[in-house]
Design a protein around this motif. Structure first.
Motif, short mmCIF file in Angstrom:
data_model
loop_
_atom_site.label_atom_id
_atom_site.label_comp_id
_atom_site.label_asym_id
_atom_site.label_seq_id
_atom_site.Cartn_x
_atom_site.Cartn_y
_atom_site.Cartn_z
N UNK A 107 15.73 -16.25 1.05
CA UNK A 107 14.90 -15.13 0.58
C UNK A 107 15.76 -14.05 -0.06
N UNK A 108 16.93 -13.77 0.53
CA UNK A 108 17.84 -12.77 -0.04
C UNK A 108 18.32 -13.20 -1.42
N UNK A 109 18.62 -14.47 -1.57
CA UNK A 109 19.10 -14.99 -2.86
C UNK A 109 17.99 -14.93 -3.91
N UNK A 110 16.78 -15.36 -3.53
CA UNK A 110 15.67 -15.35 -4.48
C UNK A 110 15.29 -13.93 -4.88
N UNK A 111 15.55 -12.97 -4.01
CA UNK A 111 15.24 -11.58 -4.34
C UNK A 111 16.00 -11.10 -5.57
N UNK B 42 0.82 -1.22 0.00
CA UNK B 42 0.00 0.00 0.00
C UNK B 42 0.85 1.26 0.00
N UNK B 43 2.09 1.15 0.44
CA UNK B 43 2.99 2.29 0.50
C UNK B 43 3.90 2.40 -0.72
N UNK B 44 3.74 1.50 -1.68
CA UNK B 44 4.46 1.62 -2.93
C UNK B 44 5.60 0.66 -3.15
N UNK B 45 5.86 -0.23 -2.20
CA UNK B 45 6.94 -1.20 -2.38
C UNK B 45 6.54 -2.28 -3.38
N UNK B 46 7.53 -2.86 -4.05
CA UNK B 46 7.31 -4.06 -4.84
C UNK B 46 7.35 -5.25 -3.88
N UNK B 47 6.26 -6.00 -3.82
CA UNK B 47 6.13 -7.06 -2.81
C UNK B 47 5.98 -8.41 -3.50
N UNK B 48 6.78 -9.36 -3.05
CA UNK B 48 6.71 -10.74 -3.55
C UNK B 48 6.73 -11.69 -2.37
N UNK B 49 6.01 -12.78 -2.49
CA UNK B 49 6.14 -13.87 -1.54
C UNK B 49 7.35 -14.70 -1.93
N UNK B 50 8.22 -14.98 -0.97
CA UNK B 50 9.48 -15.63 -1.30
C UNK B 50 9.29 -16.99 -1.95
N UNK B 51 8.23 -17.71 -1.56
CA UNK B 51 8.01 -19.04 -2.13
C UNK B 51 7.65 -18.99 -3.61
N UNK B 52 7.21 -17.81 -4.10
CA UNK B 52 6.84 -17.67 -5.50
C UNK B 52 8.05 -17.37 -6.38
N UNK B 53 9.18 -17.06 -5.77
CA UNK B 53 10.39 -16.72 -6.53
C UNK B 53 11.26 -17.96 -6.67
#
Length: 297
Positions: A94-98, A70-81
């Protein structure tokens, strides 16, 4: 030599003037609805310095992802990456998948449970990469972590128990050049995308120790490493029983490295045994350098 900096050397206006590459701030999150809002707001306010605020969430049930989005960040669920790599195995994973969705060439990882977050956490970490591009390749943050005692009084240096009781003694004994990092386990770390792409990423709590060792390998020493004084960081403190697996993960990283170097012959790492007799298996898993995925593709 690890070059020291202070965040005040890198005000936003200086970075806007000298910045030539896009920057992404990555925030791994899990149940941090009480802190994520102000962090995203202040990062989004760094126009011209931060180009992408990337939140990688671990199925938070408290609204963390919704607040960030809602504040403008790009948001992903780590399991989807990168789902082909199976179950997500903690913060390092999570850092690696980012990296699969990070758009910047300058990458900053910041912890998402910081209270009273200030924009200088991001500008301080980006500063050495932007202002000293030919000298600095890898940046680590350091800070004071005040710990609120039971009597309500803060203890200025009682935070960071795993650092002082496990990481620093191990580094001092076996990799003394890295013991010069004031906060070797800090989640605040930055480098160019091209640098991170060539590092293996340990999963879980092993990530910070493993990354230091791999970065040192990549640079053939500590030349090109810097650390930035971020002054003070306030965050949640884990109860002592929860720190055992974290400390053991740090130990496992060092043991595995010593074995690989032929400095330790024993190849058996039993589970961690807690004071109440429980056995906790602390696995050490590393994801391959992200650049190798591109090569395969």
């Amino acid at each position: 030599m690890i070059r020291p900096f202070h965040h005040s050397q890198f005000p936003p206006e200086l970075l806007r003037e000298r910045k030539r590459e896009p920057a992404t701030v990555v925030l791994p999150t899990r149940e941090v609805a009480d802190t994520i809002g102000p962090i995203v707001e202040r990062l989004m306010g760094l126009e011209g310095v931060v180009d992408q605020v990337l939140v990688v969430d671990s199925q938070s049930q408290d609204g963390t992802a919704e607040i960030a989005e809602s504040l403008g960040a790009d948001v992903f669920q780590e399991a989807e990456l990168l789902p082909e790599f199976g179950q997500v195995l903690g913060k390092g994973d999570a850092m690696w998948r980012a990296l699969s969705v990070a758009e910047g060439e300058l990458i900053v990882y910041l912890d998402s449970d910081t209270r009273g977050f200030s924009p200088h956490f991001a500008t301080g970490m980006l500063g050495p990469l932007i202002c000293h591009p030919s000298e600095i390749d890898f940046v680590k943050g350091h800070f004071r972590r005040p710990y609120a005692a039971g009597d309500g009084g803060p203890r200025p240096v009682d935070g960071g128990r795993v650092t002082e009781l496990t990481a620093r003694p191990l580094l001092s004994a076996f990799y003394p050049e890295l013991a010069a990092f004031i906060q070797p386990l800090a989640g605040e770390v930055a480098a160019r995308r091209s640098f991170f792409d060539r590092l293996p990423f340990a999963t879980g709590y092993a990530i910070e120790t493993s990354m230091l060792l791999h970065a040192r390998d990549r640079l053939a020493g500590t030349y090109g490493m810097g650390q930035v004084d971020l002054e003070e960081r306030q965050n949640h403190h884990q109860a002592l029983p929860k720190l055992g697996p974290m400390a053991y993960a740090v130990l496992r990283v060092v043991l595995e490295r010593l074995r690989a170097e032929g400095r330790l012959l024993d190849d058996h790492a039993p589970p961690l045994q807690t004071a109440d007799g429980q056995l906790i298996q602390v696995e050490l898993v590393e994801r391959p350098p992200y650049a190798t995925l591109r090569a395969r593709a």
